[in-house]
Design an enzyme around this catalytic site. Structure first.
Site, PDB file in Angstrom:
ATOM      1  N   SER A 165      17.279 -34.916  17.119  1.00 51.28           N
ATOM      2  CA  SER A 165      17.523 -33.513  17.846  1.00 51.28           C
ATOM      3  C   SER A 165      16.225 -32.686  17.483  1.00 51.28           C
ATOM      4  O   SER A 165      16.017 -32.314  16.320  1.00 51.28           O
ATOM      5  CB  SER A 165      18.912 -32.901  17.397  1.00 51.28           C
ATOM      6  OG  SER A 165      18.780 -31.562  17.781  1.00 51.28           O
ATOM      7  N   GLY A 166      15.592 -32.105  18.570  1.00 57.76           N
ATOM      8  CA  GLY A 166      14.604 -31.185  18.194  1.00 57.76           C
ATOM      9  C   GLY A 166      13.122 -31.977  18.165  1.00 57.76           C
ATOM     10  O   GLY A 166      12.150 -31.300  18.159  1.00 57.76           O
ATOM     11  N   THR A 191      13.683 -33.796  25.645  1.00 57.47           N
ATOM     12  CA  THR A 191      13.934 -33.100  26.810  1.00 57.47           C
ATOM     13  C   THR A 191      12.694 -32.672  27.244  1.00 57.47           C
ATOM     14  O   THR A 191      12.525 -32.852  28.557  1.00 57.47           O
ATOM     15  CB  THR A 191      14.945 -32.015  26.651  1.00 57.47           C
ATOM     16  OG1 THR A 191      16.366 -32.677  26.188  1.00 57.47           O
ATOM     17  CG2 THR A 191      15.418 -31.635  27.935  1.00 57.47           C
ATOM     18  N   ASN A 197      17.829 -27.188  16.996  1.00 59.27           N
ATOM     19  CA  ASN A 197      16.791 -27.093  18.097  1.00 59.27           C
ATOM     20  C   ASN A 197      17.641 -25.840  18.890  1.00 59.27           C
ATOM     21  O   ASN A 197      18.882 -25.692  19.251  1.00 59.27           O
ATOM     22  CB  ASN A 197      17.079 -28.180  19.083  1.00 59.27           C
ATOM     23  CG  ASN A 197      16.394 -28.308  20.316  1.00 59.27           C
ATOM     24  OD1 ASN A 197      15.860 -27.256  20.663  1.00 59.27           O
ATOM     25  ND2 ASN A 197      16.192 -29.570  20.923  1.00 59.27           N
ATOM     26  N   SER A 242      19.460 -27.589  22.312  1.00 59.89           N
ATOM     27  CA  SER A 242      19.627 -28.999  22.141  1.00 59.89           C
ATOM     28  C   SER A 242      20.311 -29.291  23.295  1.00 59.89           C
ATOM     29  O   SER A 242      21.539 -28.886  23.808  1.00 59.89           O
ATOM     30  CB  SER A 242      20.325 -28.992  20.779  1.00 59.89           C
ATOM     31  OG  SER A 242      20.735 -30.331  20.530  1.00 59.89           O
ATOM     32  N   SER A 243      20.277 -30.680  23.684  1.00 64.32           N
ATOM     33  CA  SER A 243      20.972 -31.343  24.782  1.00 64.32           C
ATOM     34  C   SER A 243      22.297 -31.717  24.144  1.00 64.32           C
ATOM     35  O   SER A 243      22.224 -32.471  23.246  1.00 64.32           O
ATOM     36  CB  SER A 243      20.253 -32.506  25.406  1.00 64.32           C
ATOM     37  OG  SER A 243      18.932 -32.192  25.725  1.00 64.32           O
ATOM     38  N   GLY A 281      19.612 -38.176  19.624  1.00 62.15           N
ATOM     39  CA  GLY A 281      19.015 -39.165  18.565  1.00 62.15           C
ATOM     40  C   GLY A 281      20.049 -39.091  17.446  1.00 62.15           C
ATOM     41  O   GLY A 281      21.137 -38.640  17.413  1.00 62.15           O
ATOM     42  N   GLU A 327      22.092 -38.746  14.303  1.00 58.65           N
ATOM     43  CA  GLU A 327      22.433 -37.473  13.612  1.00 58.65           C
ATOM     44  C   GLU A 327      22.877 -37.657  12.302  1.00 58.65           C
ATOM     45  O   GLU A 327      24.060 -38.409  11.997  1.00 58.65           O
ATOM     46  CB  GLU A 327      23.388 -36.720  14.619  1.00 58.65           C
ATOM     47  CG  GLU A 327      22.592 -35.915  15.540  1.00 58.65           C
ATOM     48  CD  GLU A 327      23.686 -35.263  16.507  1.00 58.65           C
ATOM     49  OE1 GLU A 327      24.804 -35.256  16.302  1.00 58.65           O
ATOM     50  OE2 GLU A 327      23.159 -34.617  17.394  1.00 58.65           O
TER      51      GLU A 327
END
Ligand SMILES: Nc1ncnc2c1ncn2[C@@H]1O[C@H](COP(=O)(O)OP(=O)(O)OP(=O)(O)O)[C@@H](O)[C@H]1O
Ligand SMILES: [Mg+2]
Length: 1013
Positions: A104-105, A109, A156, A159-160, A387, A389
């Site tokens: 994440s981050g 994206t 993030n 974050s998605s 991703g 986690e």
């Protein structure tokens, strides 16, 4: 070739490292990050480090630099992979996919958006409107999906919170024709609860901060997220102006995509409903549970277009059917009412999100696809999925997300490491095996039927009685005790990092993750009371109704137990992996440099961890040892045979392999290849590129060659056809000629015996080629026919015939009446039938004259009226005209026929007559003293022409005897003469009352007056 990067920026491809060690790898990655080089290749894989700052490397110039170029021609970039995927798709009609992974981050994206932008920029050069609109919707969909599917997390800011896989469809031209978005596991628990410092989905804040006062009022909302239970966490975090401008962008994107006003209104009504739901409180009123403050219920009913009573009933009761089919309403406990409310809010949001994705899909799906016109429908897939986690507290969601990453890692291993190595083995290429960790064992731990964690969870959910999370954990401990990647406090009691009956730990390929089992069962069951589904299905709002189709089932209708959230997720990920596996993969591996979102910090430990679990070192090793390109001998030969004289157009060697060797040797890269059993392996793409270049230089020549051969073939065919046509035409013409001959022959076969010698036989019309021939034969026949006629004429008649022929020629059809049908007697004055009283006198006189002048033949004799042109006066008198072969005589008409004038025939230079029926003739003389007279007719054929006879006889005589041409002029209406050297005219007039033909003096000469009858 584009400028390559200087070494001061580190190595642009990890394959070029001196030694493949973690230290060198990290040093290079760090150096490049510090120098602002955020992308690095491992062969075709791009490693990307989040720069956490705006980079000026995505503009039009960069796009142009990467378009259509080979991977190694430019410095590493996302555009290079995007272009490689696009080229493979376009050149080889291969479906490709770009898998973007990282935690994440890490910048997944953002990378996916740059890739889509690049593809949009290089496609549709002709600016076709329909392609542009598809591209526009694809790009705009990002904005909408981010608003509803992204949230600020501690890792993030954007974050998605869902996985996204987007297929972009292309036609044979390489233009976008449509697309499809698959979404995976939206983190819906975020709707009701967020960790400290995090926020709910952006959409809520955008509505509350960006919505107009009227809208908010009509939705019964206040413009302050702090007022709502679901949004009050993290209110402070992001600037409100951001939400406001984003709200506007989302509204306009929704409109561009094609959402109707009613649909947009419904979307925001649902958001408002969720916010209001979150604020509903329940109180225990003795036995029953009540909603605190019914106003909110009324507002929810209004927003969802339902009845307030049904809304509050759904919140407080559940309807159940007993075994006997009886329907009873069971009141919730306060606890049940709260979790029911939250489950409802989560489900509302989840269905809203799924509906939005579905709605976008209907807009971008490929329409009017015609394989004949559009060619193969090829696809580039772009996967941007959460991703790996590891949080302090990891729950069911992290479990699912990490399982997904295990699956993707498995796919990566399969495609990049496993398949590659097994292919070298299969092909007998000398190869040093590279060890890597195969995570299949962890994948099995999660998904194996009956034994896997998901199965154990499902079993627990199915179980009757009070199966709790701890019971489920027990069951896992029992069944998985032996698994090397599973442990718990019970299995390793000394490990104090796990709590007893709460935690279990999975040793993921990316690291150990301790999961708290609390809430696993509920989240897996994902229960929602049927009453809510019915409530929504019965809404008068059609958009809402559409989102809840399962609400139409009756209470007593037995339904199959729905699949659990875990199984649904597993199925969707298996399907996703299936989709990716059949495509040619391209990878973007994203690395997050630090946790502080700093553009300058590079956290070594965090970086190393990511490099390790992304398997990047193994990737470099396989790549270094491996070959960039492989192809079956026959296919390789087919593609490049034109670049070598021994193989073009066909080789004479025993095998294709030998022919391929010839090509490789000719191009001098024998050290860069290995020969497998069935395939050629090329180590560096550069060698292949040189071949490709040569090939593309030769293709136009080959095209010309093929065109030449084909044009030649066409021309020869046309020539053969023309020849055939001419042969046929020739035969036909010959046939027509012959047929004409046969016809003429048959028609004229008997002309000799015919009375008219074939004069009445009609000539067949000749073919064009025989026109001349026809004229000749007609002429021939005429001559022959004339000969037959003339042959039979007795010699005594010959003179007359000749004279008539001569007259005909001389008068040339200009004088109608010339006495041809009459027997020509010539010497009419000696003829007793014509001049019964005077003939004997004339015979005597002419005899004397003949003796005297020694003429041998009388050409013509007859009475006439003659103009006498004297010196003093002119008069006309009756005279006798006698023409002999020597002289022209003018005789007195009286008995003695005294010679009044004698002109030798030699002086005659021509004759003039009129075209009328009169008998006037002018005998032109050399002395320009012409004799003008008008013949008079005797007894014989009294009213018929004699002038033609005079003309014919004279002309015939001159032609045959004197061998000179005597010109004859046929004039109309006046005859030009000379008298005593002066020009005069003699006209002819018909005069009433005139009894005899006679001349009369006129102004210019004379007029011959004719009686009118
Ligand atoms: N190429 C880039 N240039 C500039 N900034 C970037 C770039 N990539 C990422 N960032 C910054 O990093 C942030 C996080 O990136 P992004 O949202 O793409 O991460 P992610 O991998 O999708 O994370 P998640 O898994 O949480 O969705 C972005 O909001 C942006 O600020
Ligand atoms: Mg993201």
């Amino acid at each position: 070739m584009a400028e390559l990067e200087d070494l001061e920026f580190g190595k642009s491809d990890f394959v070029l490292l001196d030694e493949v060690t973690m230290e060198q790898f990290m040093d290079n990655l760090k150096l490049r990050f510090e120098k602002g080089r955020i992308y690095t290749f491992i062969g075709e894989v791009v490693v990307s480090v989040n720069p956490y700052r705006e980079m000026d490397i995505y503009g039009r110039n960069a796009i142009d630099a990467y378009r259509g170029r080979e991977l190694y021609e430019n410095p590493p970039h996302l555009y290079a992979v995007a272009d490689a995927a696009y080229k493979a798709m376009k050149r080889r009609a291969k479906d490709t996919c770009i898998v973007i992974s990282g935690e994440s981050g890490a910048g997944k994206t953002e990378a996916s958006k740059y890739i889509m932008q690049y593809i949009a920029a290089i496609t549709n050069p002709n600016q076709r409107a329909e392609v542009e609109s598809v591209k526009n919707v694809l790009l705009k969909s990002n904005c909408v999906l981010e608003a509803f599917g992204n949230a600020k997390t501690n890792r993030n800011d954007n974050s998605s919170r869902f996985g996204k896989y987007m297929d972009i469809n292309f036609n044979f031209n390489g233009d976008t024709t449509g697309g499809h978005i698959n979404n995976y596991l939206l983190e819906k628990s975020r709707v009701i609860h967020q960790q400290e410092g995090e926020r709910n989905f952006h959409s809520f804040y955008q509505l509350l901060r960006g919505g107009s006062d009227e809208i908010l009022e009509s939705f019964h909302l206040q413009n302050d997220p702090a007022v709502y239970v679901y949004t009050k966490e993290g209110v402070e975090t992001t600037a409100s102006s951001n939400d406001r401008s984003s709200h506007e962008a989302v509204m306009s994107a929704l409109k561009v995509i094609g959402f109707s006003e009613a649909e947009i209104d419904s979307i925001y009504r649902i958001l408002a409903t969720i916010l209001l739901l979150g604020n509903i409180q329940f109180e225990c009123d003795g036995e029953s549970v009540q909603v605190v403050g019914l106003e909110a219920v009324n507002h929810i009913a209004e927003l969802t277009t339902t009845e307030p009573d049904t809304v509050s009933k759904s919140l407080l009761y559940r309807t159940v059917a007993t075994g006997g089919g009886e329907i009873i309403e069971k009141g919730h406990t306060q606890q049940e009412a709260c979790s029911g409310r939250d489950a409802f809010a989560k489900a509302l949001y989840e269905r809203l999100f799924a509906w939005i994705v579905g709605r976008i899909n209907t807009v971008i799906e490929v329409k009017d696809y015609n394989p004949l016109l559009d060619g193969k429908n090829t696809v580039i897939g772009v996967l941007d999925i959460y991703g790996f986690e590891i949080f302090d507290n990891n729950s069911f969601e992290q479990f699912c997300i990490n399982y997904c990453n295990e699956k993707l890692q498995q796919l990566f291993i399969e495609l990049i490491l496993c398949q590659e190595q097994s292919e070298y083995q299969r092909e007998g290429i000398t190869w040093q095996h590279i060890d890597y960790f195969n995570n299949q064992i962890i994948v099995d731990l999660v998904e194996q039927p009956h034994k896997g964690i998901i199965s154990i969870l499902d079993e627990a959910c199915l179980g009757v009685g009070n199966v709790t999370d701890t019971v489920c954990l027990e069951s896992m401990n029992d069944k998985l005790a032996q698994h090397p990647h599973y442990t718990s406090n019970k299995l390793s009691p000394t490990d104090k990092t796990m709590e007893f009956q709460k935690h279990f730990r999975v040793r993921h390929y990316a690291g150990d993750v301790t999961y708290s089992v609390e809430g696993f069962l509920d989240k897996n069951k994902d229960l929602l009371f049927q009453d809510f589904k019915r409530l929504m299905y019965n809404s008068a709002n059609l958009v809402l109704k559409e989102m809840w189709p399962d609400g139409q089932l009756g209470i007593t209708e037995v339904t199959k137990r729905p699949l659990t959230a875990g199984t649904l997720f597993k199925n969707s990920i298996v399907a996703l992996v299936g989709k990716l596996a059949c495509k040619e993969p391209y990878y973007v591996r994203c690395v997050k440099p630090n946790e502080k979102k700093s553009p300058v910090l590079f956290d070594d430990a965090r970086g190393q961890h990511q490099v390790a679990y992304l398997g990047l070192l193994e990737n470099v090793r396989v790549r270094r040892a491996g070959f960039a390109y492989r192809q079956l001998y026959a296919r390789f030969l087919q593609r490049y045979k034109m670049t070598c004289e021994y193989t073009w157009p066909n080789h004479l060697m025993d095998t294709d392999r030998e022919a391929v060797e010839a090509i490789v040797t000719q191009h001098g890269f024998q050290d860069d290849v290995a020969y497998g059993h069935t395939k050629l392996f090329v180590r560096t793409p550069r060698s292949l590129f040189s071949l490709e270049q040569e090939r593309s230089a030769l293709i136009p020549i080959l095209v010309l060659f093929i065109q030449k051969v084909w044009r030649g073939a066409l021309a020869r065919r046309r020539c053969r056809r023309m020849r055939a046509i001419y042969t046929i035409m020739g035969c036909y013409k010959r046939y027509k000629v012959k047929a004409h001959f046969w016809e003429v022959e048959s028609r004229f076969a008997n002309v000799r015996t015919m009375a008219d010698y074939g004069k009445s036989v009609e000539w067949p019309s000749p073919p064009a080629a025989l026109a001349q021939f026809h004229n000749n034969t007609v002429m021939l026949h005429r001559r022959w026919w004339a000969r037959q006629i003339v042959k039979n004429i007795p010699p005594s008649d010959m003179a007359e015939v000749r004279a008539k022929v001569a007259a005909m020629g001389a008068l040339a059809g200009e004088r109608k009446d010339w006495g041809v049908g009459r027997a020509w007697e010539r010497d009419y004055l000696s003829n007793a039938r014509d001049c019964p009283q005077t003939s004997h006198n004339f015979i005597r006189a002419s005899k004397d004259l003949r003796n005297k002048d020694q003429y041998s033949q009388v050409l013509f004799s007859g009475f006439c009226r003659k103009v006498n042109c004297g010196l003093v006066f002119n008069k006309t008198t009756d005279r006798v005209l006698l023409l002999t072969d020597k002289n022209i005589y003018e005789l007195g008409p009286k008995k003695q026929y005294k010679v009044l004038k004698r002109l030798p025939l030699d002086v005659l230079t021509g004759l003039s007559v009129t075209s009328g029926a009169d008998q006037m003739v002018a005998l032109h003389t050399t002395s320009q003293d012409d004799v003008v007279l008008c013949l008079q007719r005797g007894e014989l054929c009294p009213n018929r022409d004699r002038l033609g006879e005079l003309v014919g006889t004279l002309v015939d005589h001159f032609t045959r005897v004197r061998k000179v041409l005597l010109p004859v002029k046929v004039c109309s209406p006046v005859v030009q003469v000379h008298m005593r050297g002066k020009p005069k005219t003699v006209a002819v007039e018909t005069k009433a009352g005139q009894t005899n033909v006679d001349f009369k003096k006129s102004r210019d000469g004379f007029v011959l007056l004719l009686p009118s009858n």
